[in-house]
Each structure stands twice: as C-alpha cells, then as structure tokens.
Design an enzyme around this catalytic site. Sequence first.
Site, PDB file in Angstrom:
ATOM      1  N   GLY A 299      71.923  56.043  -2.519  1.00 41.43           N
ATOM      2  CA  GLY A 299      71.268  56.848  -3.550  1.00 41.43           C
ATOM      3  C   GLY A 299      71.115  58.300  -3.154  1.00 41.43           C
ATOM      4  O   GLY A 299      71.484  59.216  -3.897  1.00 41.43           O
ATOM      5  N   ASP A 345      75.213  52.831  14.395  1.00 48.28           N
ATOM      6  CA  ASP A 345      73.792  52.629  14.689  1.00 48.28           C
ATOM      7  C   ASP A 345      73.155  53.993  14.870  1.00 48.28           C
ATOM      8  O   ASP A 345      73.603  54.811  15.682  1.00 48.28           O
ATOM      9  CB  ASP A 345      73.648  51.798  15.960  1.00 48.28           C
ATOM     10  CG  ASP A 345      72.208  51.426  16.263  1.00 48.28           C
ATOM     11  OD1 ASP A 345      71.287  52.061  15.711  1.00 48.28           O
ATOM     12  OD2 ASP A 345      72.004  50.507  17.076  1.00 48.28           O
ATOM     13  N   CYS A 506      59.485  55.791   3.161  1.00 47.29           N
ATOM     14  CA  CYS A 506      58.839  55.261   1.953  1.00 47.29           C
ATOM     15  C   CYS A 506      57.634  54.425   2.345  1.00 47.29           C
ATOM     16  O   CYS A 506      57.490  53.278   1.929  1.00 47.29           O
ATOM     17  CB  CYS A 506      59.829  54.456   1.113  1.00 47.29           C
ATOM     18  SG  CYS A 506      60.595  53.059   1.978  1.00 47.29           S
TER      19      CYS A 506
END
Length: 589
Positions: A299, A345, A506
């Site tokens: 996104g 990673d 978040c």
Amino acid sequence: MLKPSFLTSHDHLLPCFFALSLMEMNPSSRYSYDPVLRWDPEVEDYFNKAYGPDHFARISKALTRPSSYSCIRVNTVQTTSAAVIEKLTNILNDDSEDGLKLVLQSDGSSSPISKCQIPGLEYVVFVNGSGPHRIEYGSGLDNPPKEVLVSRKCAEAVLRGAQVYVPGVLACTAHVEKGDAVAVCVAMEQPGDEGDWSVNMTRGTTLQGLPSGKHHNYSFLLGGLYIGMGTAMLSRAGMFRVSHGVAVDLNNRVFRLPSFHNVLEGEIFLQNLPSIVAAHALDPQRGERVLDMCAAPGGKTTAIAILMNDEGEIVAADRSHNKVLDVQRLSAEMGLTCITTCKLDALKSVCLPSTLSDSTTSVNGENSGSVTSHSELSSNEGIASDASGRSEAEKSCEENASTKQPNGGDKVSQSEIRKSKGRLKNGRGRSQSQGGRAGKSKGFPPNSFDRVLLDAPCSALGLRPRLFAGLETVISLRNHGRYQRKMFDQAVQLVRVGGVLVYSTCTINPSENEAVVRYALDKYKFLSLAPQHPRIGGPGLVGRCEFPDGYVEEWLKPGEDEMVQKFDPSSKLDTIGFFIAKFSVGPKD
C-alpha cells in the site's frame, strides 16, 4: 504470562460467575454490541500512565469499533478523483445486488462519497458508513433466534464490511437451514488456568441457546458480542462440509461499511488515512531512489510510486516470499513500473564491502542483480540492464534468483540440477511462473538511497476494530521496541547524507513509538526531526515512564512532540492508532 486483571485467587469461582443463566440476563444487553477490551493489568497500568486513565479508556473503547468511513486512495496514474467518485456513485445507485447501497445508508442530505479536503490529499476519497445500529433480533427468552458463532478475526473483518465466510464459522445452533434468519455473534478467547487464552471450542460445535439441553452452552460468553442479523447461505451441515464461500449474508449490521472487494481494481486502493500521510511525510521526488524496507502488502509502496508519478526507482523489500509476490501483483494491477522487489530480512538490509566477494551469484555464467522489476514481470525476459547509474560495488552487493534455468556451471549445486529436472518434468512452479518470482537480496551498501521508509512490524495495537488484546505483556511491548531499534540501525545506514528517513508504526505503544525516536536521536547525532506535510495527527508523548522493576523508558523532550504525528483512535479524525516520525540525515562524520 501474567494473568488478566479479572482473575483472582478465587479462580475456581469463575465458572459460576460466567455461567449466568439466560433467565437472569436481560435480553437487550445480551443481544447487543458492547465489547470490553481486556488488557494485561500491567499493560493497562502502563497505558494509563502514558495517556491518563480517562483518555486510555476512550482509546480502548474506540479500538473495539471500526472507523465510521472508508478511506480510498485514487491511483492518479490511471484515473482521477472525480472519475472515481462518479463511478462509485453509479455503483451506489445500482439496483443490482452488487450495489454498495446494501451496506451504505445516506440520510439523503448529502452524498456518502466525498473528496478529502486536506491540502495535498485531494486524490483521497471518503465513503461514509454508519453505526452502531440497534438490531432487532426478534429475540425473547422463549424463542431465541438461531445463531452462528464466528471467530474473532472473522468478526473483526465483518465489522469492516466483509461477509461471513465459511472458514470463519466455528459453531451454530441446531437445525440451521439455507435461507434461515440467523444472529451472528463472536467467539472470544477466554483465560485459562495458566494465564493462556483460547476459544476452547471445536469447530462444528452445536450451540444451545438455553442453559438446559445436551448441547454445549456458550450463552455466558456471548453477551454484548452480536454483530448483526443475516441469512444463512448454507445449511448447518454445509457450513462445516465445504471449505469456502459465503456462510451468512449479513444484511443487517451493527456497523454498515462498504466492501470494496473487486470494485474498481487498479483504480483505487483501500488504505487507512495515516498510512497515506506516512507516504507524504517521506516526500519522495521524481527520479529518486527510495527503499521501502517492510513493504508488504504494498500500500505505501504504491502510494510512494504515485507521488513520484511512477518516475525513479522504488525498492520494495520484505522477508516473506509470498508477501513480495503480493507487492508485485499490486504494482502490476495499478500499472506502476518504477517498483522493484526483493526478498530481504530488514535486519540484514546493509551489505558491507567486506561481503562483496561472497555476495554474487552466477547464473548461466553471469552475475545478476537482486531485484525483480515490474517491467521484468510483464515481459518475462530475464534481468533488465541496470540504468540507474549505481556503482559496481552496489551491483555486486545485490544478489538475485534469476528466472533462467541453471546450465550446470561451476556454481550450480546438485540441488539446483535436481530442481531443474523437476521443472522440466512437471512444469514451472509458483516461484518460476511469470509474475511469481521473488528475487533474493543480500542487502545494499551504506548510503544507497535518497529516502527510506521503515514502516516497522509492530504490536499493531492501533488497528481497529480490535476485540482482543490479552496476549501482550509489558515485556512483549518492550521487546517489540528492541526489535524495531535493530531495524532502525539498518535503515539509518542506508540513507545518504541529505536524505530522509521516515519511521512509522500502527500501534499506540510508546515503547515502539516515542521510545524508538528517543533512541534514534540519542544514538545518531546526525539525525534531526523534520517537519511533516500534511500534519493532521496530534503530538507525541513527552517525559518518561518508570516501571516497578526499575526499567526507565525515555520518551520525547519538549518541542520534539510537535515534530512527530500521533493518530489517536478516539480523536475526531476517527482513524486507526498510528505514529509517524520523519528524520533528516546530516553529515555522518
């Protein structure tokens, strides 16, 4: 693990406490949606110190509910906000069953679809939902409705607008037939004797609405956890026989939000507003080289590409092969060509010169780069030439898995030869098919990028709706922060002098937000907080937190709090919980 706050030394009394008879329970309180988010007591104490008890209570309440609107990012490379609004309005007015009006209800005074008025975000469209609604379940103690019990994760998706799909159904009452009206409720994790949490239910269980009867009675778990009424699309037997499909068409919901599944694919992307703001905070410019360190599902990567007008190079990295493929698919769907992908990673993002001799792979006698570009996936012509002007050291530091098959050269292992024979016999597998290759990377040299976005994996305690938070402890929250510091240590090395590093999460957890910023500013003196545009979030936390075990967590200093953006789920913006810090990189001497 610490026990929840409502467990005491009288644990043996719990069954009696919870097994409240329906004869004693008010039906209006049972058939409602009023969940309480349970926290580990030490975590709750920590958050109360950070936010204040009243503020944290509001945050905790807001987390159990979805935002009242859906936020859509328009792909301006393909279309315009005006065109999208017109198309969505037509879908809204569609008389077919696919119309969004099935879940949207306007009061008639204004359109539920509008363009964002925040300067710079005019390509963002809002679609208003509604709720919470009071649902008439037609219930009574003598004639309760038939019920379908779904998993918590299924319920959280349903509250955001999804349907009730078969895999999410755990149990239902007996004799449910296709076409029956059913109430949908949530199976919540419950505390065990060892401080663990589980649903403690076998899928396919038959629910018994009243306390008596031979079937399992879960009525004591369901009060305040009903999310709507719907129509069973399968019989009870069908729900537990098939592996996919819609189990319940939930046509009367507590929260009515649109589902954009298969709607205007390639033209729009459903994305939380703070995530869009994070891409703007990075302020990417055309022609620059940008790294998205933890890119999946893509996104923010595609948002950055659109801000760059698809000009430049964006390297989208993720440690998961399948997640890298998700980024590739989204980039292709949106028609973006400046995005390259690699499996990497984040803790191993930096490739130092000492590893150069080990970091190349020979495929058909040629060294190849580490990233897979969208143009490669479209043409399937192998590795494109490097036109970015990077140094030979950079090229050498990036290793790739090519689509070309090995020819048995010196550096081809017997394992690769066996795989090649298998491909010839069975055809190409998922990772060899067109559009299905995730190139592996050993990292990048220091100072390789103009801008880096580290949207770090986190506790996700800002995502909503959230119905469960019992697994997090103070120790686990600290450990999240330690993990993110290690990723930050990698990110800061990859940004060139004069470049920009954006860190975002978040979560509402200060250990992963303000404490990481404090760490960064104290350790890397060449970093400074930079202004963000647009700035619509609130300030960060100032001060420190002292824990009972003597651990001290330092947060921001006065003045620094206004340089970050913190999105509060309980604020008028009605977003997820989110945090953004933007750093300018000065001379690293």
